[in-house]
Design an enzyme around this catalytic site. Structure first.
Site, short mmCIF file in Angstrom:
data_model
loop_
_atom_site.label_atom_id
_atom_site.label_comp_id
_atom_site.label_asym_id
_atom_site.label_seq_id
_atom_site.Cartn_x
_atom_site.Cartn_y
_atom_site.Cartn_z
N CYS A 31 3.72 0.83 -0.58
CA CYS A 31 3.85 -0.62 -0.36
C CYS A 31 4.06 -1.35 -1.69
O CYS A 31 3.12 -1.49 -2.48
CB CYS A 31 2.60 -1.13 0.36
SG CYS A 31 2.48 -2.92 0.49
N CYS A 34 1.81 -4.37 -2.35
CA CYS A 34 0.43 -3.91 -2.63
C CYS A 34 0.28 -3.53 -4.10
O CYS A 34 -0.67 -3.93 -4.76
CB CYS A 34 0.08 -2.71 -1.76
SG CYS A 34 0.18 -2.98 0.01
#
Length: 108
Positions: A31, A34
């Site tokens: 991600c 993230c």
């Protein structure tokens, strides 16, 4: 940040520490937002500046899918805040908003 929580019991024990609030970032290695959020937290020194009242953990949703499911995580990053007794506190943040994470952590 503590990143090795993969068991539900370990997570429950970690957030119910009785001493500090917890910022939990539900994340995944793949991600991009993230990774960017964690980098920004580190660069800003946020974890260090709040170390006396806040502990941090990162839950990899691919490794700890049961914890993610228990907390209704459907998108990454999702950030949840817990008081020192393990109760959810404040709003759940979905998305990589550093300002919201900072405000939530400071409010613990």
């Amino acid at each position: 940040m503590k990143t090795d929580i993969v068991e539900t019991g370990d997570f429950a024990t970690f957030i119910k520490n009785g001493e500090k609030g917890t910022v939990c970032i539900f994340s995944a290695s793949w991600c991009g937002p993230c990774v960017g959020l964690k980098k920004k937290i580190a660069e800003a020194g946020l974890e260090e500046s709040l170390k006396d009242k806040v502990q941090w953990c990162v839950i990899d949703v691919d490794e700890a899918d049961d914890i993610a499911a228990e907390h209704n995580v459907q998108a990454m990053p999702t950030i949840k805040f817990f008081d020192k007794d393990g109760n959810t506190k404040g709003e759940t943040i979905v998305g990589a908003s550093f300002d919201k994470v900072k405000a939530g952590a400071e409010g613990l």
